[in-house]
Scaffold this active site. Structure first.
Site, PDB file in Angstrom:
ATOM      1  N   GLU A  79       5.764   3.370   1.747  1.00 39.67           N
ATOM      2  CA  GLU A  79       5.334   4.591   1.056  1.00 39.67           C
ATOM      3  C   GLU A  79       6.450   5.561   0.694  1.00 39.67           C
ATOM      4  OE1 GLU A  79       2.129   6.222   3.493  1.00 39.67           O
ATOM      5  OE2 GLU A  79       0.766   4.679   2.750  1.00 39.67           O
ATOM      6  N   GLU A  85      -2.470  -1.250   1.243  1.00 41.95           N
ATOM      7  CA  GLU A  85      -3.143  -0.505   2.316  1.00 41.95           C
ATOM      8  C   GLU A  85      -4.383   0.145   1.747  1.00 41.95           C
ATOM      9  OE1 GLU A  85      -1.166   2.534   4.595  1.00 41.95           O
ATOM     10  OE2 GLU A  85       0.654   1.345   4.852  1.00 41.95           O
TER      11      GLU A  85
END
Ligand SMILES: *[C@@H]1O[C@H](CO)[C@@H](O)[C@H](O)[C@H]1NC(C)=O
Ligand SMILES: *[C@@H]1O[C@H](CO)[C@@H](O)[C@H](O)[C@H]1NC(C)=O
Ligand SMILES: *[C@@H]1O[C@H](CO)[C@@H](O)[C@H](O)[C@H]1NC(C)=O
Ligand SMILES: *[C@@H]1O[C@H](CO)[C@@H](O)[C@H](O)[C@H]1NC(C)=O
Length: 438
Positions: free
Chosen positions: A206, A324
């Protein structure tokens, strides 16, 4: 094993070589090293492969403690039993109490052997691995730890985001990449960079960047690091690790970002970088739009997946994974019924795309735990043996998706072109009807 008794080594060497060789040939998940052909993942010279996956960031950590390795084996066994064929996990732990890398270039052998074990078990269970190389956030170190190391060495860095542009820190990071990729697995004898169990490398979990909201800083970093990974390991796939936030570029849709704000990344532009083989998004409508109602979250989910799938097909021509997604279980806010509905919606959208030859070809839920790992519960956990409904939804999805494996990628592509041609016609008719009705 024979390895610990040198006297038996010569006798068993041939047997061992044979076992290693046949394990490599027979047990590589799904038929060998995964490549990319247009918007599809392929194995074995052009046959499609789709991913029903899970996250389990803790695998190396738990496996580094031999008495707990049974939990890793059990997790893989449960996952394989539900048709899961991809695990996304951490190949980093920068500093802190349980370091893989305790200081730049200093590695903990027990952790490395934990990772060896994880890769060997994944292979044995027919599960591919997406290995992530550091973190944007400070869990398990990440960019802040790297910057702290550089400061301890006397360099003056302003914020954790200097991770992306400091020459010293980039050197530390490259050294980590090289150490992991060239590691020779003590269980299988196969170097990580040669191991077909590994689907690919993710540069960072991320990436975000407050120091440069336009995304240019992360862009430059990815443009440097993806080719660097390729220079060491030209065979495996590489992705950046993005959540899908849009920036300001011509093909970006910043209005779709949660709250419409910047996160310091460009979905389209960064995934176009040389060396990036596939795109990723994450999907957490409940926490990203905290306080919003179910309808708004559902609308966001639909827009987010549709928009990224469209952009991936139009501007990237690469595969897309939802690496995710999850729904936070919290008393009074969300229960398992709602979580399972979300799970079903995400999996249905993946299947719909995959079945239509679209670019969204797999995902990985956050996160799988084994029973008895209570300290790792984070409100997102799915414990397959204790959660019949989620287990059925996931198992069904895996089975459906697996039926799409093994198609000739060229056939999928032709069918897709045909469908999109047909779809455009429908669309035009739809607008014709609409405008004639106004
Ligand atoms: C890195 O970026 C930061 C924030 O924009 C800036 O202050 C710093 O000077 C840059 N460092 C280098 C080496 O370019
Ligand atoms: C979804 O997209 C539509 C138009 O494409 C827009 O009107 C709507 O505001 C979007 N909703 C969300 C939650 O982003
Ligand atoms: C879950 O929450 C929804 C919405 O609040 C509610 O309608 C439903 O009855 C709850 N289900 C369970 C099993 O608690
Ligand atoms: C799972 O698949 C079985 C068999 O195809 C079906 O009967 C069942 O309704 C499905 N359950 C869910 C939750 O999708």
């Amino acid at each position: 094993m024979a390895r610990s008794r040198p006297g038996a080594l010569a006798d068993s060497l041939l047997v061992l070589l044979f076992l290693v060789a046949s394990a490599a040939a027979a047990a590589a998940p799904g038929g060998g090293l995964v490549g990319v052909d247009g918007t599809q993942f392929v194995v074995g010279g052009g046959k499609t492969v789709y991913f029903s996956g899970f996250n389990a960031y803790w695998l190396m950590l738990v496996a580094s403690d031999p008495p707990r390795r049974g939990q890793v084996v059990a997790a893989f066994r449960q996952a394989a039993g539900h048709g899961l064929n991809l695990a996304r996990t951490w190949a980093f732990s920068d500093g802190g109490d349980t370091p893989l890398q305790s200081a730049p270039g200093v590695y903990d052998e027990a952790m490395l052997q934990g990772l060896d074990f994880v890769i060997a078990e994944a292979r044995r269970h027919g599960i591919y691995l997406l290995l992530c190389l550091t973190n944007n956030f400070h869990d398990f170190g990440g960019k802040r730890q790297y910057v702290a190391w550089a400061r301890e060495a006397g360099h003056h860095l302003a914020t954790a985001d200097d991770f992306f542009n400091s020459t010293v820190v980039k050197g530390y990071y490259k050294n980590h990449v090289k150490t992991v990729l060239t590691r020779v697995n003590t269980v299988t004898g196969v170097a990580y960079r040669d191991d077909p169990t590994i689907l690919g490398w993710e540069l960072m979990n991320e990436p975000r960047c407050e120091a440069d909201p336009t995304g240019a800083m992360v862009q430059a970093w990815v443009e440097e690091m993806a080719p660097y990974v390729k220079s060491i390991d030209g065979d495996h796939l590489v992705t950046a690790g993005l959540e899908g936030f849009y920036g300001d570029g011509v093909h970006e849709s910043k209005d779709l970002n949660p709250w419409g704000i910047y996160y310091g990344t460009n979905f389209v532009e960064t995934h176009r970088a040389h060396g990036v083989d596939f795109a990723t998004i994450h999907l957490y409508p409940d926490v990203w739009l905290w306080g919003s109602g179910a309808a708004a979250q559902l609308a966001f989910f639909r827009n987010w997946t549709r928009s990224h799938a469209r952009d991936t097909e139009l501007y990237l021509g690469k595969p897309l994974l939802v690496t995710e997604y999850g729904k936070f279980l919290w008393d009074g806010v969300a229960n398992r019924t709602q979580r399972d509905r979300f799970l079903g919606q995400v999996l249905d959208s993946i299947y719909a795309s995959a079945a239509a030859g679209g670019p969204l070809v797999g995902g990985a839920f956050w996160q799988l735990l084994d029973p008895g790992m209570d300290t790792l519960r984070d409100g997102y956990e799915i414990i397959l043996p204790e959660d019949q409904r989620a287990a059925t939804i996931i198992g069904n999805h895996s089975r459906q998706l697996a039926e799409l494996n093994g198609q000739d990628v060229e056939v999928v592509r032709r069918r897709r072109r045909w469908r999109r041609g047909a779809h455009r016609k429908v669309h035009i008719n739809f607008f014709a009807v609409q405008s004639s009705s106004v």
